[in-house]
Design a protein around this motif. Structure first.
Motif, PDB file in Angstrom:
ATOM      1  N   MET A   1     -46.650  33.041 -29.386  1.00  0.00           N
ATOM      2  CA  MET A   1     -46.203  33.881 -28.384  1.00  0.00           C
ATOM      3  C   MET A   1     -47.185  33.439 -27.248  1.00  0.00           C
ATOM      4  SD  MET A   1     -46.648  37.795 -27.357  1.00  0.00           S
ATOM      5  CE  MET A   1     -46.034  38.686 -28.901  1.00  0.00           C
ATOM      6  N   LEU A   2     -46.570  33.173 -26.132  1.00  0.00           N
ATOM      7  CA  LEU A   2     -47.133  32.885 -24.617  1.00  0.00           C
ATOM      8  C   LEU A   2     -48.393  34.011 -24.542  1.00  0.00           C
ATOM      9  CD1 LEU A   2     -47.331  30.956 -22.267  1.00  0.00           C
ATOM     10  CD2 LEU A   2     -45.900  32.498 -21.284  1.00  0.00           C
ATOM     11  N   LYS A   3     -49.623  33.801 -24.407  1.00  0.00           N
ATOM     12  CA  LYS A   3     -50.800  34.704 -24.055  1.00  0.00           C
ATOM     13  C   LYS A   3     -51.220  34.428 -22.555  1.00  0.00           C
ATOM     14  CE  LYS A   3     -50.991  36.538 -28.107  1.00  0.00           C
ATOM     15  NZ  LYS A   3     -50.749  37.726 -28.317  1.00  0.00           N
ATOM     16  N   LEU A   4     -51.025  33.293 -21.931  1.00  0.00           N
ATOM     17  CA  LEU A   4     -51.690  33.009 -20.735  1.00  0.00           C
ATOM     18  C   LEU A   4     -50.923  32.349 -19.783  1.00  0.00           C
ATOM     19  CD1 LEU A   4     -54.411  32.904 -18.880  1.00  0.00           C
ATOM     20  CD2 LEU A   4     -54.909  30.810 -20.121  1.00  0.00           C
ATOM     21  N   ALA A   5     -50.720  32.752 -18.765  1.00  0.00           N
ATOM     22  CA  ALA A   5     -49.944  31.856 -17.693  1.00  0.00           C
ATOM     23  C   ALA A   5     -50.716  31.693 -16.425  1.00  0.00           C
ATOM     24  CB  ALA A   5     -48.487  32.632 -17.258  1.00  0.00           C
ATOM     25  N   ILE A   6     -50.825  30.527 -15.890  1.00  0.00           N
ATOM     26  CA  ILE A   6     -51.687  29.889 -14.941  1.00  0.00           C
ATOM     27  C   ILE A   6     -50.624  29.520 -13.738  1.00  0.00           C
ATOM     28  CG2 ILE A   6     -53.431  28.515 -13.996  1.00  0.00           C
ATOM     29  CD1 ILE A   6     -54.662  28.654 -16.658  1.00  0.00           C
ATOM     30  N   THR A   7     -50.843  29.854 -12.558  1.00  0.00           N
ATOM     31  CA  THR A   7     -49.855  29.500 -11.549  1.00  0.00           C
ATOM     32  C   THR A   7     -50.583  28.950 -10.265  1.00  0.00           C
ATOM     33  OG1 THR A   7     -48.090  30.119 -10.472  1.00  0.00           O
ATOM     34  CG2 THR A   7     -49.578  31.772 -10.761  1.00  0.00           C
ATOM     35  N   ALA A   8     -50.219  27.985  -9.615  1.00  0.00           N
ATOM     36  CA  ALA A   8     -50.833  27.801  -8.251  1.00  0.00           C
ATOM     37  C   ALA A   8     -50.316  28.623  -7.402  1.00  0.00           C
ATOM     38  CB  ALA A   8     -50.499  26.324  -7.913  1.00  0.00           C
ATOM     39  N   GLY A   9     -51.115  28.887  -6.533  1.00  0.00           N
ATOM     40  CA  GLY A   9     -50.676  29.727  -5.437  1.00  0.00           C
ATOM     41  C   GLY A   9     -50.791  30.414  -4.391  1.00  0.00           C
ATOM     42  N   ILE A  10     -49.685  30.652  -3.708  1.00  0.00           N
ATOM     43  CA  ILE A  10     -49.518  32.031  -2.820  1.00  0.00           C
ATOM     44  C   ILE A  10     -48.600  32.533  -3.131  1.00  0.00           C
ATOM     45  CG2 ILE A  10     -48.902  32.212  -0.281  1.00  0.00           C
ATOM     46  CD1 ILE A  10     -50.979  30.103   0.163  1.00  0.00           C
ATOM     47  N   GLY A  11     -48.804  33.682  -3.769  1.00  0.00           N
ATOM     48  CA  GLY A  11     -47.941  34.765  -4.423  1.00  0.00           C
ATOM     49  C   GLY A  11     -47.219  34.312  -5.730  1.00  0.00           C
ATOM     50  N   SER A  12     -47.183  35.398  -6.702  1.00  0.00           N
ATOM     51  CA  SER A  12     -46.711  34.890  -7.746  1.00  0.00           C
ATOM     52  C   SER A  12     -45.456  35.697  -8.205  1.00  0.00           C
ATOM     53  CB  SER A  12     -47.781  35.457  -9.131  1.00  0.00           C
ATOM     54  OG  SER A  12     -49.052  34.629  -8.924  1.00  0.00           O
ATOM     55  N   ASP A  13     -44.520  35.822  -7.262  1.00  0.00           N
ATOM     56  CA  ASP A  13     -43.405  36.680  -7.337  1.00  0.00           C
ATOM     57  C   ASP A  13     -42.317  35.837  -8.359  1.00  0.00           C
ATOM     58  OD1 ASP A  13     -43.035  34.241  -5.807  1.00  0.00           O
ATOM     59  OD2 ASP A  13     -41.609  35.345  -4.554  1.00  0.00           O
ATOM     60  N   HIS A  14     -42.628  34.636  -8.801  1.00  0.00           N
ATOM     61  CA  HIS A  14     -41.809  33.795  -9.895  1.00  0.00           C
ATOM     62  C   HIS A  14     -42.352  34.017 -10.977  1.00  0.00           C
ATOM     63  CE1 HIS A  14     -45.637  31.677  -8.740  1.00  0.00           C
ATOM     64  NE2 HIS A  14     -45.612  31.102  -9.833  1.00  0.00           N
ATOM     65  N   VAL A  15     -43.383  34.758 -11.482  1.00  0.00           N
ATOM     66  CA  VAL A  15     -43.872  35.284 -12.562  1.00  0.00           C
ATOM     67  C   VAL A  15     -43.462  36.777 -12.931  1.00  0.00           C
ATOM     68  CG1 VAL A  15     -46.006  35.744 -14.022  1.00  0.00           C
ATOM     69  CG2 VAL A  15     -45.860  33.670 -12.632  1.00  0.00           C
ATOM     70  N   ASP A  16     -42.741  37.005 -13.917  1.00  0.00           N
ATOM     71  CA  ASP A  16     -42.069  38.324 -14.299  1.00  0.00           C
ATOM     72  C   ASP A  16     -43.593  39.288 -14.683  1.00  0.00           C
ATOM     73  OD1 ASP A  16     -41.002  40.869 -15.302  1.00  0.00           O
ATOM     74  OD2 ASP A  16     -39.474  39.804 -16.217  1.00  0.00           O
ATOM     75  N   LEU A  17     -43.988  39.874 -13.674  1.00  0.00           N
ATOM     76  CA  LEU A  17     -45.459  40.689 -14.188  1.00  0.00           C
ATOM     77  C   LEU A  17     -45.172  41.931 -15.111  1.00  0.00           C
ATOM     78  CD1 LEU A  17     -47.078  40.713 -10.579  1.00  0.00           C
ATOM     79  CD2 LEU A  17     -47.416  39.192 -12.295  1.00  0.00           C
ATOM     80  N   ASP A  18     -43.882  42.361 -15.068  1.00  0.00           N
ATOM     81  CA  ASP A  18     -43.512  43.659 -15.742  1.00  0.00           C
ATOM     82  C   ASP A  18     -43.679  43.245 -17.384  1.00  0.00           C
ATOM     83  OD1 ASP A  18     -43.268  45.718 -13.779  1.00  0.00           O
ATOM     84  OD2 ASP A  18     -41.407  44.958 -13.311  1.00  0.00           O
ATOM     85  N   ALA A  19     -43.081  41.993 -17.415  1.00  0.00           N
ATOM     86  CA  ALA A  19     -42.983  41.570 -18.937  1.00  0.00           C
ATOM     87  C   ALA A  19     -44.254  40.923 -19.570  1.00  0.00           C
ATOM     88  CB  ALA A  19     -41.702  40.260 -18.964  1.00  0.00           C
ATOM     89  N   ALA A  20     -45.136  40.621 -18.518  1.00  0.00           N
ATOM     90  CA  ALA A  20     -46.393  39.956 -18.743  1.00  0.00           C
ATOM     91  C   ALA A  20     -47.204  41.249 -19.078  1.00  0.00           C
ATOM     92  CB  ALA A  20     -47.113  39.303 -17.829  1.00  0.00           C
ATOM     93  N   ILE A  21     -46.977  42.491 -18.445  1.00  0.00           N
ATOM     94  CA  ILE A  21     -47.983  43.757 -18.760  1.00  0.00           C
ATOM     95  C   ILE A  21     -47.371  44.069 -20.212  1.00  0.00           C
ATOM     96  CG2 ILE A  21     -47.820  46.154 -18.139  1.00  0.00           C
ATOM     97  CD1 ILE A  21     -48.139  45.132 -15.222  1.00  0.00           C
ATOM     98  N   LYS A  22     -46.009  44.249 -20.400  1.00  0.00           N
ATOM     99  CA  LYS A  22     -45.290  44.735 -21.693  1.00  0.00           C
ATOM    100  C   LYS A  22     -46.027  43.886 -22.835  1.00  0.00           C
ATOM    101  CE  LYS A  22     -40.841  45.286 -23.578  1.00  0.00           C
ATOM    102  NZ  LYS A  22     -39.384  45.112 -23.668  1.00  0.00           N
ATOM    103  N   HIS A  23     -46.211  42.610 -22.755  1.00  0.00           N
ATOM    104  CA  HIS A  23     -46.360  41.796 -23.821  1.00  0.00           C
ATOM    105  C   HIS A  23     -48.152  41.348 -24.002  1.00  0.00           C
ATOM    106  CE1 HIS A  23     -42.254  41.129 -25.092  1.00  0.00           C
ATOM    107  NE2 HIS A  23     -41.968  40.966 -23.736  1.00  0.00           N
TER     108      HIS A  23
END
Length: 118
Positions: A1-23
């Motif tokens: 199961m995915l435990k860590l997501a690292i993104t570059a950026g300006i904004g993270s609207d491409h990451v489902d934060l609700d799903a990240a919190i849930k999991h």
């Protein structure tokens, strides 16, 4: 199961934060690593619209997927990613500037900058 997501950026609207919190995932962002590239891209998109050249060039649609094309942007991203990974693997806190979600909730800068439905 995915435990860590690292993104570059300006904004993270491409990451489902609700799903990240849930999991119970950790989401971190190497903030501003590509800010100059994003600004350049926006200016070129505006110029393309003003000059009506978007139908003649294809680079506009492909440039959006890059995480900073300059060497300095790539260096900042690599250094930030290394710092996040070293902290995460060692079990030490990730700097607040990088954190968006941690421990099943918004955290760090993310707690002040993002909202979720959860």
């Amino acid at each position: 199961m995915l435990k860590l997501a690292i993104t570059a950026g300006i904004g993270s609207d491409h990451v489902d934060l609700d799903a990240a919190i849930k999991h119970g995932m950790t989401v971190a962002e190497v903030t501003y690593s590509n800010s100059i590239s994003v600004a350049e891209h926006v200016v070129m998109m505006i110029l393309g619209l003003v000059r009506n050249t978007s139908h003649r060039t294809r680079w506009c649609s492909t440039a959006a997927g890059t995480s900073g094309s300059s060497l300095s942007a790539q260096t900042r991203y690599a250094a930030g990613t290394r710092e996040i990974l070293e902290s995460w693997l060692a079990g030490t806190p990730i700097r607040d500037e990088y954190l968006i979600v941690d421990g099943g909730r918004l955290a760090g800068v993310g707690a002040h900058s993002y909202s979720t439905r959860v």
